[in-house]
Structures are given as structure tokens and as C-alpha cells.
Write an enzyme that holds these catalytic residues in place. Sequence first.
Site, short mmCIF file in Angstrom:
data_model
loop_
_atom_site.label_atom_id
_atom_site.label_comp_id
_atom_site.label_asym_id
_atom_site.label_seq_id
_atom_site.Cartn_x
_atom_site.Cartn_y
_atom_site.Cartn_z
N GLU A 3 0.82 -1.22 0.00
CA GLU A 3 0.00 0.00 0.00
C GLU A 3 0.86 1.27 0.00
OE1 GLU A 3 -2.80 -0.49 -0.84
OE2 GLU A 3 -3.15 -2.54 -0.19
N HIS B 219 -4.91 -6.08 -11.33
CA HIS B 219 -4.32 -6.99 -10.35
C HIS B 219 -3.84 -8.28 -10.99
CE1 HIS B 219 -7.05 -4.33 -8.11
NE2 HIS B 219 -6.13 -4.39 -7.18
#
Length: 755
Positions: free
Chosen positions: A367, A454
Site C-alpha cells: 500500500e 491486479h
Amino acid sequence: MFRQDRYPHRSRYTAALVLTAVGTLLAAGVQTGTAVAADRGRSAKIEATPLAAAAPARLSATKRAALLKSAAAAAAGTAQALDLGAKEKLVVKDVTQDADGTTHTRYERTYAGLPVLGGDLVVHTDGARLTVSKATRADLAVPTTTPKVSSATVRTKALAAADKARAESPEVSSAPRLVVWAGAGKPVLAWETVVGGVQHDGTPSELHVVTDAASGKQLTSFEGVQTGTGTGQYNGTVPLGTTLSGSTYQLVDGDRAGHRTYDLNQGTSGTGTLFTDDNDVWGDGTQSNRQTAGVDVAFGAAATWDYYKDVYGRNGIRNDGVAAYSRAHYGNNYVNAFWSDSCFCMTYGDGSGNANPLTALDVAAHEMSHGVTSATANLTYSGESGGLNEATSDIFAAAVEFHADLAADVPDYMVGEKIDINGDGTPLRYMDEPSKDGASRDYWSSTLGSVDVHYSSGPANHFFYLLSEGSGAKTVNGVDYDSPTYDGRPVTGIGIDNAQRIWYRALTTYMTSSTNYAGARTATLQAAADLFGAYSPTYLAVADAWAGINVGQRIALGVNVAPIGDQISGVGQEVSLQTDAYTTNSGAGLTYSATGLPDGLTLGATGLISGIPTTTGTSEVTLTVTDDTGASATASFTWRVANIYANATRVDIPDAGAAVESPITVTGRTGNASATTQVYVKIIHTYRGDLTVDLVGPSGTVYSLLNRSGGSADNVDQTFTVDASAQPIAGTWKLRVQDRASIDVGYIEQWQLIP
């Protein structure tokens, strides 16, 4: 964000790269060809020490501020040196410097005062020398800055786009802004609308919708939220940076710019409450203790900060010494984690049943690395660049794990393995063979840009594993891997320490917002040349790893010639084909020769084939390139010369309206057309599934080329072959196109006929 679904010389800037952030952790064409490089010793890793001159300089806050100020003051002069238009201005975003003083300044652009999306560039200065890496090479100009479509209209369209993306409670919180969209093709005036709300999995949404200000059609959209002592649940007992306030300890890390960790208490907004403790002993390793997640989150932030500082001298996510903050215990049953630029923070859910927090070290590093990407290349979160964005976070997540080297979380090349989000003991993603997750791609293909980011991250993750460890069966830290390659040939690793340095330099120095996989190969090869020397064993290993995922060729020792596709040219039409060859033998010049060239064409001393073909026919051409040492290589291809007829007059296609036609008249020819008549068609039109495309022969016979095929894909850029042997060559041929559904619009740009 995660998605739950089942040598001696330092070469500098030889070519410019052709090529917002909220992201999560869950879920351009590249020339390929047969590998020609000779095998190089593959049994062990390639050992090399990076050149000190290319290492990132550790800039103090004062020095960095001075560089930013200097770059801003020189922006007008830099724009002039780059030959930018009178209406263009450069806005400094970031500046970095190498140990030898080479400076890299990243700029955004404006046009007539409007922000330019996809217009970013990096200027590299080495003494008096200036080179540039650009997101787009298109001339930045639009005919008007007055929109035809109102902001109210595009607001409605943006909300519709959010509905289509299954967003909950979509809301446009601020007025759409006028921009110039330069992210693909010719720049156009556009509106950018940001739609807030909640994604279907509970992640906050900041959907950016870019709409053509003249036609009202959607140009692109991308998500702005990118989804990704104490005792923690995953990290074990670890040191924490805390601050004593009165008699209470706070989870505020004074050693890392005051990074704060909050408990959202299952809320979804604000910061919740700051984690505090009375004795500075935090958590107990169990999920039921709310501090446990806070320990993992705070340690993950500290470990990631330390990694970027220790390895690259980076001072925080934005390299400005400012800390982000973290929020644990987000929502209920939220099975994800995400980074948001708008709050400059990381947020972590507690997983299904609030019993399995997504707070593992690689999640935190993933992140925070979204923030690093946003502050540097700012890879657009869609298409191939979106896959590279996600892969960058996975790559640095692995690198942080290896840097921290925890006994409780042994470093590996898997993503999210500790959190067991699927409940079956499997990780979210595998870097050695991404397809093991059931959805990610192992190799590049022309369809990769249409895959969820992703999963389109898979080939880049695979590249990084191959570059770090090499192909084939091996055991690393107790984990067995067996990484395949696209071409079936082995790749020798260079170790994760050098692999991560190459990726970081490529990201921060050469990549731009629109970098695709081909551009990433160019960027990492340039980074490898800077750090280890052009054509060094490490440099060659980078090319090998890219070939291992079907991006570009391996580089042979000696002369290399890029593959040349089969050519087709028109009689009387000018030809200019620049061949691409180079040698790894330092200082050696190249000599070119060719056999089989069509009449009228010649090969120049630099490898340029030019001239005007005079005679129809097909020939086999062999290009031979030899260097001064006697090494040589060849490339063979066919060259067809034919009578080509074309019409490049634009014809607009009405929305759900009558068919339109574009004619080509052939004169001076006798006999009938070929049974393999070729028709090249280029139509600019969103949602090509709306279209029927026909060829109408001189006698009126209709040949169907496309019948509402291709679905939601954009544009037609294709050559069709039809049996038109019943048609006379001479006469008027027509391309007939009809839009049979509403909303999307476009035009015939050009078409060609070889009867």
C-alpha cells in the site's frame, strides 16, 4: 490493493521513453521473436556491484527544496529548450539527483492554463547535456479550449460510468474540470470528473472519468483509490516507535516523522482514535486484542519507511520527510486494504467476520509503495500501466520483506501469504508463476491491457522473480519455486538486491504515467546500463528476463538485428524503412548489406531502406549486418510490391444512423480482382461492436468484413482478405459502414485496397 477473486561505461539516456492514485491489493504492442542470444553461464546468480555514480544522492530537505526552487525558476527556459508550444508551461512535481550530480526533474504540463493529463515528462541534466523521457510524443495542441459539451452533461455521464462499475452511492462532490487529455493518441480537450462513493467490495471510490469535451464520449476512466515493543498477529514481537504524552504512550513514531496509527473502530471515515497504551507494551498476537492489528500496521509502516531510506536514501513516501498515517479496523467484514492519495494514508480491513485483518508486512509495504509510484511515475491505474502500478507495489512488498528479514514472516516471493484471505492456506499472488492464482497472466500478450490490473500485473511480477532468482526449480528460504519462461530457455538471476535497484531507478527516473510493458523494458535496460554498464552481464540478464515473459528479445553477444516484419508497398509510393541493429562489441562500427530488395529501393550506410518501388511482385529479402570485429547477424522477410489504392478522406459515421460510404476508383486496369484481395480499414469508433463494415465491389457485390463483432473494444485497425475474383478491378469500390446502436460515435479515417 489486494483483490479477492478466485562494464566500465555508464550509458546515459540514449532514448526517451514513449509510453491519482487510490489503489488496492486484490484484484501496446511489443515486438517479439525467436531468441537469438547465446546461453550464458546459468548455474549461479550474476554477481555485480552497482556503479557508485548512479546511486541516488541522499538529499537533505534543504537541498531538495533548493533543487525544486531552481527547477521552477528554470521551467520556462526548460520548456523552450524542449521546443514546447507557446501555450505550454511546465510545473515541477519532483526532483532527484544521482551521486555524480546528474539531476532528474519530473514535470507536469499545462496548456493554455489547463492541466494536461498524460503530458508528464522527466528532464535529465548531466552538466550541459539535457535529455527527456516523455509520456507522449504527440504535439500538444487543441483547436479550442471552449467545450461543446456542458459540465452538467459530463457529470451525468460520469455518474452513469460509476453505476456501470457497480459503485454504491456515487456522488460528484466537485465540479468537473476542463483538461487536455494526452494519454492516448492525439490530444483533445476533455472534462475530468471525479466520482466518489463506495466500490462493490466496500473500498472507497475516487473514479476519474475523462470525457471528450467536443463529442461527449468517454475517453477513459481509472480508479484513484489503489487497493493493497509490541506483538503483532503476523510480524511477531517487534520494536515500535512510540511517543510518551503525559503518562500515556501513543502509537506515534517520532523517528519516522511522527507517523500515527489509528483505530477506526469499524468506521469508514475520519481517523477514529489514536492507539494508546499505559505501559508501552502493545498487543498480544491475538486478533481479539485490538492493539495487535495496530502493532502490525505501525511496524509495517516503519519497515517500509526504513527500506526506502536505507536502500535508496528516500525520505518518506514523497521524499519530502512528511509521514503518511495508518488506519486499522476499517468497516465490517472488509476483506481488503487500500492506499489513498487524497488522505495520504493507508487503511486496513479486518477480513471476513472481522477475524482475519489484512495487516501483514507485505500488505503494508504494498500500500505504501502505491504512494511512492504516485509521487514518481504516477502510472495510470488502468491498462498495461495499471498492471505495472500494481506489480510495482508487489515488487517492493517482496523487497521490504527481504529487508526486514523477520523470523515470523520469512521473506518470500508470494503476496499476502500470511493473511490466508481465501481460507485455504494459499497466497493471493505468486511471483514465480503468477497463473497459479487462477487469474493472473504469466506472460505479456496484446490483450493484456484489457485485463484487471491486479492480474495484468502478473507478467511484471514474473519478470522481477526471474531477474532476482532465475528460472527453474530452486528453494529460497524454505519455499520451493519452479519458474517457467515463455521461450523455454533459462534465465540467470542477479539477486533481489540488484533487481530492486534496477526497478526503483527505472520507476523514479525513466517511467512516466503511460509507460507500458515495452516502455518498462526500455526503462529497466537504461537503469541497468546506468547502474552496471551497457551490455554488462547484469544488463543482458534484464533483457533475458523480459524475453522470459514475452517482452522483446534476448540480446546476443555480438551483433543483434531486430526482427523485420513482412513488408507491403505500393508501386510509385515512397518507402522509408529504418532497420534496427547494434553490437555489444564496444566501439565497433556496423556495415549493412541486403539481397532481394525490390526494384527502386536501396540500402543506405545507416541501415535505411528507401526509394520508390517500380515493379509489382514479391521477393525474399535478407539483411546482413556486420561489425568491425567480423561478427554478423541476419534478418529475413518478404517484400511485396503491389498496386495499392487508398482513400484518406475522413467520413463521419452517424450514431445509429444510415450507412456511409467511402469510394476508391480504379482506372487503367484490366481483368478481375484477386481471390485474395486485401482491404485495410482504419475506423476510429468506441464500441466497435456497434458497427457493420462491408466492401462493395464495382458490380455491386457486397462482401462483409465486420458484422457487429469485437464487443466493447474500440476502433478498427485491421486488414481483411476477401475473394473478389468475380469483380472487375476497374471501377468504383466502396467501403460501407453503419452504426447500428446508439451512444458511441466515430469516423472512417482511411482505407486501402489491393485488388
